[in-house]
Design a protein around this motif. Structure first.
Motif, short mmCIF file in Angstrom:
data_model
loop_
_atom_site.label_atom_id
_atom_site.label_comp_id
_atom_site.label_asym_id
_atom_site.label_seq_id
_atom_site.Cartn_x
_atom_site.Cartn_y
_atom_site.Cartn_z
N ASN A 141 0.81 -1.22 0.00
CA ASN A 141 0.00 0.00 0.00
C ASN A 141 0.84 1.27 0.00
O ASN A 141 0.30 2.38 -0.06
N ARG A 142 2.17 1.15 0.11
CA ARG A 142 3.04 2.31 0.01
C ARG A 142 3.46 2.61 -1.44
O ARG A 142 4.14 3.61 -1.69
N TYR A 143 3.08 1.74 -2.35
CA TYR A 143 3.34 1.99 -3.77
C TYR A 143 2.26 2.91 -4.32
O TYR A 143 1.09 2.86 -3.90
N ARG A 144 2.66 3.77 -5.25
CA ARG A 144 1.73 4.78 -5.74
C ARG A 144 0.91 4.33 -6.93
O ARG A 144 -0.03 5.01 -7.32
N GLY A 145 1.25 3.19 -7.55
CA GLY A 145 0.44 2.71 -8.65
C GLY A 145 1.21 1.81 -9.60
O GLY A 145 2.39 1.49 -9.39
N VAL A 146 0.51 1.40 -10.66
CA VAL A 146 1.09 0.56 -11.71
C VAL A 146 1.23 1.43 -12.95
O VAL A 146 0.22 1.89 -13.52
N VAL A 147 2.45 1.67 -13.37
CA VAL A 147 2.70 2.59 -14.48
C VAL A 147 3.03 1.80 -15.75
O VAL A 147 3.70 0.77 -15.70
N PHE A 183 -3.76 -5.33 -7.34
CA PHE A 183 -3.11 -4.68 -6.20
C PHE A 183 -4.00 -3.62 -5.55
O PHE A 183 -3.67 -3.12 -4.47
N GLY A 184 -5.11 -3.25 -6.22
CA GLY A 184 -5.94 -2.18 -5.69
C GLY A 184 -5.27 -0.83 -5.75
O GLY A 184 -5.50 0.03 -4.90
N LEU A 185 -4.42 -0.62 -6.79
CA LEU A 185 -3.66 0.62 -6.95
C LEU A 185 -4.05 1.31 -8.25
O LEU A 185 -4.54 0.66 -9.19
N PRO A 186 -3.83 2.63 -8.37
CA PRO A 186 -4.17 3.33 -9.60
C PRO A 186 -3.32 2.86 -10.78
O PRO A 186 -2.17 2.42 -10.61
N ALA A 187 -3.89 2.96 -11.98
CA ALA A 187 -3.15 2.76 -13.22
C ALA A 187 -2.58 4.11 -13.65
O ALA A 187 -3.34 5.07 -13.85
N LEU A 188 -1.26 4.21 -13.76
CA LEU A 188 -0.58 5.47 -14.03
C LEU A 188 -0.11 5.54 -15.47
O LEU A 188 0.36 4.54 -16.03
N SER A 189 -0.21 6.74 -16.06
CA SER A 189 0.28 6.98 -17.42
C SER A 189 1.05 8.29 -17.45
O SER A 189 0.58 9.28 -16.88
N PRO A 190 2.23 8.33 -18.10
CA PRO A 190 2.99 9.58 -18.17
C PRO A 190 2.23 10.66 -18.93
O PRO A 190 1.57 10.38 -19.94
N ASP A 191 2.30 11.89 -18.46
CA ASP A 191 1.67 13.02 -19.11
C ASP A 191 2.58 14.23 -18.93
O ASP A 191 3.35 14.30 -17.97
N SER A 192 2.48 15.20 -19.84
CA SER A 192 3.37 16.36 -19.77
C SER A 192 3.14 17.18 -18.50
O SER A 192 4.04 17.89 -18.06
N SER A 193 1.97 17.10 -17.91
CA SER A 193 1.69 17.83 -16.69
C SER A 193 1.87 16.98 -15.45
O SER A 193 1.45 17.37 -14.36
N GLY A 194 2.49 15.82 -15.58
CA GLY A 194 2.69 14.90 -14.46
C GLY A 194 2.28 13.50 -14.86
O GLY A 194 2.63 13.03 -15.94
N GLU A 195 1.52 12.83 -14.02
CA GLU A 195 1.01 11.51 -14.32
C GLU A 195 -0.51 11.52 -14.24
O GLU A 195 -1.09 12.20 -13.40
N ILE A 196 -1.12 10.77 -15.14
CA ILE A 196 -2.56 10.55 -15.06
C ILE A 196 -2.80 9.30 -14.23
O ILE A 196 -2.27 8.23 -14.55
N ARG A 247 -2.23 -2.27 -22.31
CA ARG A 247 -3.00 -1.56 -21.29
C ARG A 247 -3.87 -2.53 -20.48
O ARG A 247 -4.12 -2.30 -19.30
N HIS A 248 -4.34 -3.60 -21.13
CA HIS A 248 -5.18 -4.56 -20.40
C HIS A 248 -4.39 -5.27 -19.31
O HIS A 248 -4.95 -5.60 -18.25
N ILE A 249 -3.09 -5.49 -19.55
CA ILE A 249 -2.27 -6.13 -18.51
C ILE A 249 -2.00 -5.15 -17.38
O ILE A 249 -2.04 -5.51 -16.20
N GLN A 250 -1.72 -3.90 -17.72
CA GLN A 250 -1.54 -2.88 -16.69
C GLN A 250 -2.79 -2.77 -15.81
O GLN A 250 -2.69 -2.73 -14.57
N GLU A 251 -3.95 -2.74 -16.44
CA GLU A 251 -5.19 -2.61 -15.67
C GLU A 251 -5.45 -3.85 -14.82
O GLU A 251 -5.98 -3.74 -13.70
N ALA A 252 -5.06 -5.03 -15.33
CA ALA A 252 -5.24 -6.26 -14.53
C ALA A 252 -4.36 -6.22 -13.28
O ALA A 252 -4.80 -6.62 -12.19
N PHE A 253 -3.12 -5.74 -13.41
CA PHE A 253 -2.25 -5.59 -12.24
C PHE A 253 -2.82 -4.56 -11.27
O PHE A 253 -2.79 -4.75 -10.04
N ALA A 254 -3.34 -3.44 -11.80
CA ALA A 254 -3.91 -2.40 -10.95
C ALA A 254 -5.09 -2.95 -10.14
O ALA A 254 -5.22 -2.66 -8.95
N ARG A 255 -5.93 -3.74 -10.78
CA ARG A 255 -7.07 -4.32 -10.07
C ARG A 255 -6.59 -5.31 -9.01
O ARG A 255 -7.15 -5.37 -7.91
#
Length: 418
Positions: A120-126, A182-195, A172-180
């Protein structure tokens, strides 16, 4: 010919060396990795052989500085392979991810390092991309495009790779499966930070996510927004300042040229200015006649049902078209013209996120590779992603602000169903 530089990062346990492919549905998530013995022996053997050749050349050169200089790269190649091979010889790694924590055990020649971290200290699956250059000959370059899924932590040393894929569509489907899982957000790089998309938002379109997206306001200079028959068309061009500078250049060209000749002969100065003005008018006239129509320009379009990207039609030159038709009539075989760019579109109901990231292209090779001593070139890239695929629009180096406005505009339209 330059050889591949996969050996350059001296970490035998990074994502490029391990290339994990964990299954998010598996009962146990673990990686047991150690470099292959053949690879280790090969690197050490090649390193010793190349260093031996380099040492022999240096010995018989009698200390000639020029000879040592031109063979220095050979010696460095051998030394790095030898060092990396020795490091690999004592390396092993074990990764275990349970329902509550991540455990890592790394063994190197310098000792063993073990650590644990609560999940739970991890911020997400990127999910991120990386282009690694393999080799090149002259101006032609080859490389591999990777998609990397990682369990991201604020401490980079505790970020662990989960899945690595060479080329293909982003997993993306594998990223989302890992996010589900672990119960963590799915992260994507963006110019204004992360989505960050929370688990409850995964698989839902922007209009279904219920986010409040403000109107970005009027388009910035250089972005043209046109409405026609229910379709909004967005194109990127020069800013008003850029257009003014172009016209200033064309106006100044005959004046400067005439002024230079005027210093030698006043009458010929006027003649030279007139001829230069005629040349400018001719160039501008030809450009106007051969200019693209609006519908042929690259554009991002949105209507009530879909979003699509027009890549621009490649027009066949008149002379080439005449020659093609003539040869076809003489030979009786129909020769094809220039192929049109395939249309790419997504239904609005399937678009889950819109973002701007950074695409890396490599100078002369143009292959989008990083890690080059020739220097990469970075371009802003608009990505429209959803269940049915991804739309991609790569802009010029200095168009990031324009793409960010288009990103915000599309988010506003999609989220508010306008």
């Amino acid at each position: 010919m330059k050889t591949a530089r996969k050996w350059f990062p001296l970490d035998p346990g990074d994502w490029l060396a391990v290339k994990p492919k964990l299954d998010p549905q598996a009962t146990a998530l673990e990686i047991r990795y150690s470099p292959g013995r053949f690879e280790v022996r090969l690197r050490i053997g090649v390193g010793l052989l190349v260093l031996g050749i380099f040492s022999t050349i240096v010995y018989f050169s009698g200390g000639d500085v020029f000879t040592i200089f031109i063979t220095f790269g050979l010696g460095l190649f051998g030394l790095l392979n030898l060092i990396y091979g020795v490091i690999q010889s004592g390396f092993s790694m074990y990764l275990l991810i349970t329902a509550s924590e991540v455990a890592v055990d790394r063994k190197t020649l310098l000792g063993r390092r073990q650590w644990r971290e609560w999940l739970n200290r991890y911020r997400g699956v990127v999910l991120r991309e990386r282009q690694v250059r393999e080799s090149d000959v002259g101006t032609m370059a080859w490389g591999t495009h990777y998609h990397i899924i990682e369990l991201a932590h604020d401490d980079p040393a505790k970020t662990v790779p989960l899945y690595v894929q060479e080329s293909g569509a982003p997993p993306r489907h594998i990223q989302e499966a890992f996010a589900r899982r672990f119960g963590l957000p799915a992260l994507s790089p963006d110019s204004s930070g992360e989505i960050a998309r929370q688990v409850a938002e995964l698989g839902r379109s922007l209009s279904e996510q219920g986010a409040v997206v403000p109107d970005p306001g009027r388009p910035p200079s250089g972005v043209q927004l046109r409405q026609r028959n229910g379709t909004t068309r967005l194109t990127i061009g020069n800013t008003r300042l850029g257009q003014s500078l172009v016209w200033l250049f064309w106006v100044a060209l005959p004046l400067v040229f005439g002024a230079l000749v005027y210093q030698l002969d006043p009458i010929m100065g006027y003649v030279a200015a007139g001829m230069a003005a005629l040349l400018v008018l001719t160039i501008l006239g030809i450009g106007k006649l051969m200019g693209r129509k609006e519908e042929d320009q690259r554009a991002i379009c949105i209507d009530g049902e879909r979003v699509w990207i027009v890549q621009g039609e490649r027009r066949e030159p008149a002379l080439a078209g005449l020659m093609r038709r003539t040869v076809s009539r003489v030979s009786g075989v129909e020769l094809p013209g220039l192929p049109s760019a395939p249309p790419s579109s997504l239904p609005r109901s399937a678009i889950e996120q819109v973002r701007v990231d950074r695409y890396t292209s490599h100078g002369a090779g143009g292959g989008g590779f990083q890690d080059d001593d020739d220097g990469p070139t970075f371009h802003p890239r608009l990505l429209i992603e959803g269940k049915a695929g991804t739309l991609e629009y790569i802009a010029a180096q200095f168009d990031r602000k324009k793409l960010e406005w288009i990103r915000d505009y599309l988010r506003y339209r999609l989220a508010n169903r306008t």
